[in-house]
Design a protein around this motif. Structure first.
Motif, short mmCIF file in Angstrom:
data_model
loop_
_atom_site.label_atom_id
_atom_site.label_comp_id
_atom_site.label_asym_id
_atom_site.label_seq_id
_atom_site.Cartn_x
_atom_site.Cartn_y
_atom_site.Cartn_z
N ILE A 1 0.83 -1.21 0.00
CA ILE A 1 0.00 0.00 0.00
C ILE A 1 0.87 1.27 0.00
CG2 ILE A 1 -2.04 -1.09 1.01
CD1 ILE A 1 -1.21 0.24 3.73
N GLY A 2 2.15 1.09 -0.35
CA GLY A 2 3.05 2.24 -0.49
C GLY A 2 3.64 2.75 0.80
N VAL A 3 3.57 1.95 1.87
CA VAL A 3 4.12 2.36 3.16
C VAL A 3 5.50 1.75 3.33
CG1 VAL A 3 3.84 2.19 5.67
CG2 VAL A 3 1.84 2.58 4.20
N GLN A 4 6.47 2.60 3.62
CA GLN A 4 7.82 2.14 3.89
C GLN A 4 7.90 1.77 5.37
OE1 GLN A 4 10.72 4.90 2.46
NE2 GLN A 4 12.42 3.90 3.49
N PHE A 5 8.40 0.56 5.65
CA PHE A 5 8.55 0.09 7.03
C PHE A 5 9.92 -0.55 7.14
CE2 PHE A 5 7.62 -2.83 10.63
CZ PHE A 5 7.13 -1.89 11.52
N GLU A 6 10.76 0.01 8.02
CA GLU A 6 12.14 -0.44 8.16
C GLU A 6 12.48 -0.62 9.63
OE1 GLU A 6 14.78 2.50 6.50
OE2 GLU A 6 13.92 2.30 4.49
N ARG A 7 13.57 -1.32 9.86
CA ARG A 7 14.13 -1.41 11.21
C ARG A 7 15.54 -0.82 11.14
NH1 ARG A 7 12.45 -5.95 13.89
NH2 ARG A 7 10.61 -4.69 14.18
N TRP A 8 15.79 0.14 12.03
CA TRP A 8 17.09 0.80 12.07
C TRP A 8 17.86 0.38 13.32
CZ3 TRP A 8 16.25 6.75 11.04
CH2 TRP A 8 15.81 6.94 9.72
N GLU B 1 -9.08 10.89 12.62
CA GLU B 1 -8.57 10.55 11.29
C GLU B 1 -8.20 11.83 10.54
OE1 GLU B 1 -10.01 7.38 8.15
OE2 GLU B 1 -11.07 9.28 7.85
N HIS B 2 -7.03 11.79 9.89
CA HIS B 2 -6.54 12.96 9.17
C HIS B 2 -5.62 12.52 8.03
CE1 HIS B 2 -3.52 12.12 12.32
NE2 HIS B 2 -2.64 12.60 11.48
N THR B 3 -5.24 13.48 7.22
CA THR B 3 -4.26 13.27 6.15
C THR B 3 -3.24 14.39 6.23
OG1 THR B 3 -5.46 14.60 4.52
CG2 THR B 3 -6.01 12.24 4.61
N HIS B 4 -2.19 14.23 5.45
CA HIS B 4 -1.17 15.28 5.30
C HIS B 4 -0.88 15.45 3.82
CE1 HIS B 4 -0.29 15.01 9.61
NE2 HIS B 4 -0.20 13.70 9.45
N ASP B 5 -0.55 16.65 3.40
CA ASP B 5 -0.11 16.88 2.02
C ASP B 5 1.28 16.30 1.81
OD1 ASP B 5 -2.46 18.16 1.33
OD2 ASP B 5 -1.66 20.17 1.73
N ASP B 6 2.02 16.14 2.87
CA ASP B 6 3.36 15.58 2.87
C ASP B 6 3.26 14.15 3.42
OD1 ASP B 6 6.12 15.39 2.78
OD2 ASP B 6 6.48 16.79 4.42
N PHE B 7 4.22 13.31 3.14
CA PHE B 7 4.17 12.01 3.78
C PHE B 7 4.72 12.14 5.19
CE2 PHE B 7 7.97 12.16 1.24
CZ PHE B 7 8.94 11.44 1.89
N GLU B 8 4.25 11.28 6.07
CA GLU B 8 4.60 11.34 7.49
C GLU B 8 5.62 10.24 7.78
OE1 GLU B 8 2.48 11.31 11.87
OE2 GLU B 8 1.25 11.36 10.09
N VAL B 9 6.79 10.64 8.26
CA VAL B 9 7.86 9.69 8.56
C VAL B 9 8.20 9.78 10.03
CG1 VAL B 9 10.22 8.98 8.03
CG2 VAL B 9 8.77 9.92 6.23
N ARG B 10 8.13 8.62 10.70
CA ARG B 10 8.46 8.54 12.12
C ARG B 10 9.38 7.37 12.36
NH1 ARG B 10 6.59 12.51 11.43
NH2 ARG B 10 4.83 13.58 12.32
N PHE B 11 10.42 7.63 13.14
CA PHE B 11 11.31 6.56 13.58
C PHE B 11 11.25 6.50 15.09
CE2 PHE B 11 15.42 5.35 15.39
CZ PHE B 11 15.37 4.01 15.06
N PHE B 12 10.95 5.33 15.63
CA PHE B 12 10.82 5.16 17.08
C PHE B 12 12.18 4.86 17.70
CE2 PHE B 12 6.54 5.00 15.73
CZ PHE B 12 5.78 5.41 16.82
N VAL B 13 12.75 5.88 18.34
CA VAL B 13 14.01 5.74 19.05
C VAL B 13 13.77 4.95 20.34
CG1 VAL B 13 15.88 6.98 20.23
CG2 VAL B 13 14.88 7.90 18.11
N GLU B 14 12.66 5.24 20.99
CA GLU B 14 12.27 4.57 22.24
C GLU B 14 10.76 4.42 22.25
OE1 GLU B 14 13.48 7.14 25.41
OE2 GLU B 14 15.59 6.66 25.18
N CYS C 1 4.19 0.14 16.18
CA CYS C 1 5.59 0.48 15.96
C CYS C 1 6.28 0.53 17.30
CB CYS C 1 5.70 1.84 15.27
SG CYS C 1 5.00 1.89 13.62
N GLU C 2 7.48 -0.07 17.34
CA GLU C 2 8.26 -0.11 18.57
C GLU C 2 9.67 0.38 18.31
OE1 GLU C 2 6.02 -3.19 21.29
OE2 GLU C 2 7.58 -4.17 20.11
N GLN C 3 10.45 0.44 19.36
CA GLN C 3 11.83 0.92 19.26
C GLN C 3 12.54 0.26 18.09
OE1 GLN C 3 14.09 0.52 22.85
NE2 GLN C 3 15.97 1.19 21.90
N GLY C 4 13.13 1.09 17.21
CA GLY C 4 13.86 0.60 16.05
C GLY C 4 13.05 0.61 14.77
#
Length: 185
Positions: free
Chosen positions: A31-38, A95-108, A126-129
């Protein structure tokens, strides 16, 4: 451990849950969502300064800045004793949208994103990493729980940062809260 539950939008009590990272990333990629582990590039302790957190993940941040043209990066931290936690939770639960994509990385910590795409709702714990990138104009909401405890790196392509367009749809009220979701796993 991260989790993904896919629900029919009209039947929030009937979802299929995945716990395997590769399966989660594959389902969300569809669905076009990037999901990574850092992994951090250096060690840091929990209550460190923003620059130390940013330094620990700089190579990942630089890669995304180059890939997507991010103009601003910050660190947001919310703890259970934050005086505005209830108001912030209410705002993000709509429920909302953004004109920009929303990127979050969970440090903790952790949080629960819900994405409303076509006739499905995707609940992503989403959890740490974990890094999640919600495409622009995707209907979604976020539940940080009654006692939020997380630290996230946020990336934006504009200097304006987080700007939401609320849909007015009460769909979020039909789905499990953060606490209910955790109890169901």
């Amino acid at each position: 451990m991260s989790a993904l539950t896919i629900y029919p939008a009209k039947q929030p009590q009937h979802g299929t849950t995945y716990r395997d990272f590769d399966t989660i990333a594959s389902q969300l990629g569809g669905i076009g969502v990037q999901f990574e582990r850092w992994e951090p590039g250096s060690e840091f302790i929990s209550e460190v300064e923003v620059l130390t957190v940013m330094d620990a993940y700089q190579r990942h941040i630089d890669r995304l800045k180059q890939q997507f043209g991010f103009q601003s990066v910050d660190v947001v931290s919310l703890k259970p004793d934050h005086p505005e936690k209830l108001a912030m939770r209410r705002k993000f639960l709509s429920e909302h949208t953004h004109d920009d994509f929303e990127v979050r990385f969970f440090v903790e910590g952790r949080g629960l994103f819900y994405l409303h795409v076509d006739d499905k709702v995707y609940a992503i714990l989403c959890e740490q990493g974990d890094l999640i990138s919600v495409p622009a104009h995707t209907k979604h909401w976020f539940d940080m729980g009654e006692t939020p405890d997380f630290k996230c790196i946020r990336l934006f392509t504009t200097e304006d940062g987080w700007i939401a367009s609320f849909t007015g749809d009460p769909i979020a009220d039909s789905f499990p809260t953060f606490e209910q979701y955790l109890a169901s796993l």
